[in-house]
Scaffold this motif. Sequence first.
Motif, mmCIF file in Angstrom:
data_model
loop_
_atom_site.group_PDB
_atom_site.id
_atom_site.type_symbol
_atom_site.label_atom_id
_atom_site.label_comp_id
_atom_site.label_asym_id
_atom_site.label_seq_id
_atom_site.Cartn_x
_atom_site.Cartn_y
_atom_site.Cartn_z
ATOM 1 N N ASN A 227 0.864 -1.181 0.000
ATOM 2 C CA ASN A 227 0.000 0.000 0.000
ATOM 3 C C ASN A 227 0.898 1.228 0.000
ATOM 4 O OD1 ASN A 227 -2.716 -1.261 0.324
ATOM 5 N ND2 ASN A 227 -1.780 -2.033 2.205
ATOM 6 N N ASP B 168 0.693 9.126 -2.957
ATOM 7 C CA ASP B 168 -0.331 9.657 -3.868
ATOM 8 C C ASP B 168 -0.430 11.172 -3.718
ATOM 9 O OD1 ASP B 168 -0.852 7.061 -4.518
ATOM 10 O OD2 ASP B 168 -2.941 7.070 -3.876
ATOM 11 N N ASP C 294 -6.052 14.490 -5.193
ATOM 12 C CA ASP C 294 -6.782 15.145 -6.278
ATOM 13 C C ASP C 294 -7.031 16.612 -5.976
ATOM 14 O OD1 ASP C 294 -6.845 12.755 -7.651
ATOM 15 O OD2 ASP C 294 -8.847 12.202 -6.936
ATOM 16 N N GLY D 3 3.826 2.398 -7.480
ATOM 17 C CA GLY D 3 2.439 2.063 -7.210
ATOM 18 C C GLY D 3 1.599 3.233 -6.752
ATOM 19 N N ALA D 4 2.228 4.360 -6.441
ATOM 20 C CA ALA D 4 1.459 5.555 -6.079
ATOM 21 C C ALA D 4 0.684 6.034 -7.296
ATOM 22 C CB ALA D 4 2.393 6.654 -5.566
ATOM 23 N N ASP D 5 -0.488 6.578 -7.060
ATOM 24 C CA ASP D 5 -1.364 6.983 -8.161
ATOM 25 C C ASP D 5 -1.173 8.464 -8.463
ATOM 26 O OD1 ASP D 5 -3.293 7.259 -10.060
ATOM 27 O OD2 ASP D 5 -4.994 7.046 -8.697
ATOM 28 N N ASN D 6 -0.211 8.751 -9.341
ATOM 29 C CA ASN D 6 0.097 10.137 -9.681
ATOM 30 C C ASN D 6 0.034 10.393 -11.183
ATOM 31 O OD1 ASN D 6 0.609 10.891 -6.983
ATOM 32 N ND2 ASN D 6 2.697 10.114 -7.110
ATOM 33 N N VAL D 7 -0.620 9.515 -11.919
ATOM 34 C CA VAL D 7 -0.617 9.612 -13.384
ATOM 35 C C VAL D 7 -1.138 10.965 -13.855
ATOM 36 C CG1 VAL D 7 -1.593 8.686 -15.511
ATOM 37 C CG2 VAL D 7 -0.826 7.131 -13.713
ATOM 38 N N ASP D 8 -2.294 11.380 -13.360
ATOM 39 C CA ASP D 8 -2.895 12.631 -13.826
ATOM 40 C C ASP D 8 -2.054 13.837 -13.434
ATOM 41 O OD1 ASP D 8 -4.990 11.207 -14.900
ATOM 42 O OD2 ASP D 8 -6.333 11.539 -13.199
#
Length: 199
Positions: free
Chosen positions: A46, A50, A53, A182-187
């Motif tokens: 985990n 991140d 948003d 694995g961190a969600d930083n695409v955008d």
Amino acid sequence: MTRTSSTTRTLPTLTLAVALGTMGAFFPAIAGQAVAAEKAVPAEKNPPGDIPDSQVFIDYASSQGFTMKVPEGWARSDRADGASFIDKLDGVVVSASKAATAPSVESAKATSVPELEKAERAVKLTAVKEVKLPAGPAIRIVYTSNSEPNAVTNKQIRLENERYLYFKDGKLVTLELYAPKGADNVDQWQLMSNSFTWK
């Protein structure tokens, strides 16, 4: 591709130091061999890192002749060749140097990738390709690496990294984005790389 500047990035809790630019000259050969032999550590189940948003982005205008959006409130360190913006395990580093020619996929594979493999820890290359961005064509290098060991616990984390190489009129700007794998930083990473503009 020619890169002549060096940048050190530091994560406060991990004391992560990674060089940009001519990294072979920045790290001793012996250290480079030891780093190259290191095995990749497992990614966090985990992972932290991140970018929320709700993160606000502000304009950063560099004296090196470019502007881009960066996260508001991140710790900023100015340098003669650029700047870094760090928040916990995430970082953004921009540096400028002189270059005789624009980078290509071939020159990046021939120069940048071997430098990464020697200078950083347990590098695993994912992609090297040309991308079309609002500022013009750029080279995107995607790879994973180990962090520096924590000074207290000796723990390392697996990082994901993206580098963008922008070129104009003899100037090369390197934008590096990094976070735990694995961190969600695409955008958010797309927002920053697309916001880069030459002045």
